[in-house]
Structures are given as structure tokens and as C-alpha cells.
Write a protein that holds these residues in place. Structure first.
Motif, PDB file in Angstrom:
ATOM      1  N   GLY A  35      -7.874  -3.469  10.713  1.00 23.01           N
ATOM      2  CA  GLY A  35      -7.606  -4.815  11.216  1.00 23.01           C
ATOM      3  C   GLY A  35      -6.325  -5.412  10.671  1.00 23.01           C
ATOM      4  N   ILE A  36      -5.371  -4.560  10.354  1.00 24.41           N
ATOM      5  CA  ILE A  36      -4.086  -5.013   9.808  1.00 24.41           C
ATOM      6  C   ILE A  36      -3.022  -4.905  10.896  1.00 24.41           C
ATOM      7  N   THR A  37      -2.195  -5.921  11.003  1.00 27.02           N
ATOM      8  CA  THR A  37      -1.071  -5.923  11.936  1.00 27.02           C
ATOM      9  C   THR A  37       0.207  -6.147  11.127  1.00 27.02           C
ATOM     10  N   GLY A  38       1.357  -5.885  11.769  1.00 30.93           N
ATOM     11  CA  GLY A  38       2.593  -6.125  11.038  1.00 30.93           C
ATOM     12  C   GLY A  38       3.785  -5.417  11.617  1.00 30.93           C
ATOM     13  N   ALA A  39       4.841  -5.405  10.826  1.00 30.41           N
ATOM     14  CA  ALA A  39       6.106  -4.800  11.239  1.00 30.41           C
ATOM     15  C   ALA A  39       6.717  -4.070  10.058  1.00 30.41           C
ATOM     16  N   LEU A  40       7.343  -2.944  10.354  1.00 31.70           N
ATOM     17  CA  LEU A  40       8.015  -2.129   9.354  1.00 31.70           C
ATOM     18  C   LEU A  40       9.474  -1.981   9.758  1.00 31.70           C
ATOM     19  N   CYS A  41      10.367  -2.304   8.848  1.00 27.54           N
ATOM     20  CA  CYS A  41      11.799  -2.139   9.077  1.00 27.54           C
ATOM     21  C   CYS A  41      12.296  -1.046   8.135  1.00 27.54           C
ATOM     22  N   LEU A  42      13.149  -0.208   8.658  1.00 22.76           N
ATOM     23  CA  LEU A  42      13.777   0.828   7.837  1.00 22.76           C
ATOM     24  C   LEU A  42      15.265   0.790   8.114  1.00 22.76           C
ATOM     25  N   ASN A  43      16.034   0.526   7.074  1.00 22.76           N
ATOM     26  CA  ASN A  43      17.476   0.440   7.218  1.00 22.76           C
ATOM     27  C   ASN A  43      18.110   0.834   5.896  1.00 22.76           C
ATOM     28  N   ASN A  44      19.065   1.749   5.965  1.00 17.66           N
ATOM     29  CA  ASN A  44      19.852   2.109   4.791  1.00 17.66           C
ATOM     30  C   ASN A  44      18.984   2.564   3.614  1.00 17.66           C
ATOM     31  N   GLY A  45      17.910   3.298   3.907  1.00 19.57           N
ATOM     32  CA  GLY A  45      17.056   3.802   2.841  1.00 19.57           C
ATOM     33  C   GLY A  45      16.133   2.772   2.228  1.00 19.57           C
ATOM     34  N   GLU A  52      -0.214  -8.257   7.785  1.00 19.56           N
ATOM     35  CA  GLU A  52      -1.074  -9.427   7.922  1.00 19.56           C
ATOM     36  C   GLU A  52      -2.486  -8.965   8.249  1.00 19.56           C
ATOM     37  N   GLY A  53      -3.438  -9.697   7.711  1.00 21.37           N
ATOM     38  CA  GLY A  53      -4.836  -9.362   7.941  1.00 21.37           C
ATOM     39  C   GLY A  53      -5.709  -9.938   6.850  1.00 21.37           C
ATOM     40  N   ASP A  54      -6.934  -9.413   6.758  1.00 23.15           N
ATOM     41  CA  ASP A  54      -7.873  -9.829   5.726  1.00 23.15           C
ATOM     42  C   ASP A  54      -7.302  -9.522   4.344  1.00 23.15           C
ATOM     43  N   ARG A  55      -7.515 -10.421   3.410  1.00 21.12           N
ATOM     44  CA  ARG A  55      -6.919 -10.274   2.076  1.00 21.12           C
ATOM     45  C   ARG A  55      -7.307  -8.952   1.417  1.00 21.12           C
ATOM     46  N   ALA A  56      -8.582  -8.591   1.461  1.00 25.55           N
ATOM     47  CA  ALA A  56      -9.029  -7.350   0.819  1.00 25.55           C
ATOM     48  C   ALA A  56      -8.415  -6.129   1.497  1.00 25.55           C
ATOM     49  N   ALA A  57      -8.326  -6.147   2.826  1.00 27.15           N
ATOM     50  CA  ALA A  57      -7.766  -5.005   3.557  1.00 27.15           C
ATOM     51  C   ALA A  57      -6.270  -4.841   3.269  1.00 27.15           C
ATOM     52  N   VAL A  58      -5.522  -5.935   3.278  1.00 28.91           N
ATOM     53  CA  VAL A  58      -4.075  -5.864   2.998  1.00 28.91           C
ATOM     54  C   VAL A  58      -3.844  -5.450   1.555  1.00 28.91           C
ATOM     55  N   ASN A  59      -4.631  -5.985   0.641  1.00 26.88           N
ATOM     56  CA  ASN A  59      -4.504  -5.624  -0.762  1.00 26.88           C
ATOM     57  C   ASN A  59      -4.769  -4.126  -0.966  1.00 26.88           C
ATOM     58  N   ALA A  60      -5.812  -3.605  -0.324  1.00 30.26           N
ATOM     59  CA  ALA A  60      -6.129  -2.174  -0.439  1.00 30.26           C
ATOM     60  C   ALA A  60      -4.991  -1.323   0.119  1.00 30.26           C
ATOM     61  N   LEU A  61      -4.448  -1.729   1.266  1.00 29.93           N
ATOM     62  CA  LEU A  61      -3.335  -0.986   1.856  1.00 29.93           C
ATOM     63  C   LEU A  61      -2.121  -1.012   0.934  1.00 29.93           C
ATOM     64  N   TYR A  62      -1.789  -2.159   0.390  1.00 28.01           N
ATOM     65  CA  TYR A  62      -0.624  -2.248  -0.489  1.00 28.01           C
ATOM     66  C   TYR A  62      -0.782  -1.324  -1.706  1.00 28.01           C
ATOM     67  N   HIS A  63      -1.967  -1.271  -2.265  1.00 27.55           N
ATOM     68  CA  HIS A  63      -2.185  -0.399  -3.424  1.00 27.55           C
ATOM     69  C   HIS A  63      -2.102   1.078  -3.045  1.00 27.55           C
ATOM     70  N   ARG A  64      -2.486   1.437  -1.820  1.00 29.92           N
ATOM     71  CA  ARG A  64      -2.282   2.815  -1.352  1.00 29.92           C
ATOM     72  C   ARG A  64      -0.791   3.105  -1.181  1.00 29.92           C
ATOM     73  N   LEU A  65      -0.044   2.129  -0.672  1.00 31.69           N
ATOM     74  CA  LEU A  65       1.395   2.309  -0.491  1.00 31.69           C
ATOM     75  C   LEU A  65       2.106   2.527  -1.829  1.00 31.69           C
ATOM     76  N   LEU A  66       1.622   1.881  -2.874  1.00 39.84           N
ATOM     77  CA  LEU A  66       2.233   2.060  -4.196  1.00 39.84           C
ATOM     78  C   LEU A  66       2.132   3.504  -4.671  1.00 39.84           C
ATOM     79  N   LYS A  67       1.133   4.228  -4.198  1.00 37.77           N
ATOM     80  CA  LYS A  67       0.930   5.630  -4.592  1.00 37.77           C
ATOM     81  C   LYS A  67       1.662   6.610  -3.674  1.00 37.77           C
ATOM     82  N   ASP A  68       2.220   6.118  -2.581  1.00 44.92           N
ATOM     83  CA  ASP A  68       2.916   6.968  -1.611  1.00 44.92           C
ATOM     84  C   ASP A  68       4.245   7.416  -2.213  1.00 44.92           C
TER      85      ASP A  68
END
Length: 139
Positions: A35-45, A52-68
Motif C-alpha cells: 500500500g505504498i505509493t511514490g516516486a523515484l528519481c535517479l540522476n547523476n548516481g 507515502e503510505g501507512d507509517r509502519a509500512a513506509v518505515n519497514a520499507l525504508y529500513h529494507r532500503l538501508l540494507k540494499d
């Protein structure tokens, strides 16, 4: 409660078109389920993403991204509660560094190179407001 989180990171290696396609496909699939929506920009590395979405869902996603391992130097640039979603049409849109978008990246950058790490919260919000209306999205 709906929240919006904006972060930036640097790519840890050069990403090719197949890498970008994989990132976008996985984001669209996983974000739709969460249930997360949003936009990703990639420019110059540099990745700049607004989620955007539910606080717990966005928080969980962000913590997964930190491990990427494709990211490094990750920093939260803006975070807060929102009254409604803005990216309702997609689970994740990708704004790439194509000619049609370069002027927009430069418009909000204080240097010749796009650097969201140096953008103020107001500039970030204005940038995302404008990209909702005026950019060429990659699919």
C-alpha cells in the motif's frame, strides 16, 4: 495515519538499464502489496525517492532500503504526516535523467549537478509538486 518520507542516497556502483528496470519492477510489485505509493528519481548516481503510505509500512520499507547494497550515504531529507496521497496513480514512478527532465533537475539544484542532499525541505516539496505535473516518466 498516512506519512510521507523523502530520502536520498548515492548509488554504490554504476547501474545499467537492466538494474534500473529490476529496481522499478520490484518496487512496483512490493509497494502495491504494502500500500505504498511514490516516486523515484535517479540522476547523476543519486537516488531521490518520496514514499507515502501507512507509517509502519513506509518505515519497514525504508529500513529494507538501508540494507540494499545498491545504496550508500542514505539520508532522510523530509518526513511528516500527510492528509492524502499525491501519487495515487502508481505504486512507484521513475523519473530518469532523460533530456526532457534535465532542466527540471537543474531548476532545483544549487550546483550544475543535481544534489538533493543540499536541497531545503521547501525545495524538495516544490520539486515533487512540479514533477507530478511536468515530467516524462519512465516505465
Amino acid at each position: 495515519m498516512l506519512i510521507q518520507l523523502t530520502y536520498a542516497s548515492r548509488t554504490s556502483r554504476v547501474l545499467g538499464p537492466a538494474d534500473i528496470k529490476d529496481i522499478l519492477s520490484a518496487s512496483q510489485r512490493n509497494n502495491a502489496r504494502a500500500g505504498i505509493t511514490g516516486a523515484l528519481c535517479l540522476n547523476n548516481g543519486i537516488f531521490l525517492q518520496q514514499l507515502e503510505g501507512d507509517r509502519a509500512a513506509v518505515n519497514a520499507l525504508y529500513h529494507r532500503l538501508l540494507k540494499d547494497t545498491r545504496h550508500k550515504d542514505t539520508a532522510v531529507l523530509d518526513f511528516g504526516e500527510i492528509p492524502h496521497r499525491r501519487f495515487t496513480s502508481w505504486s512507484m514512478g521513475l523519473l530518469g535523467s532523460v533530456d526532457a527532465n534535465r532542466q527540471l533537475f537543474l531548476k532545483y539544484s544549487s550546483t550544475p549537478d543535481f544534489d538533493p542532499f543540499s536541497m531545503s525541505t521547501l525545495m524538495l516539496r516544490s520539486f515533487f509538486d512540479e514533477i507530478l505535473q511536468n515530467v516524462r516518466w519512465l516505465e
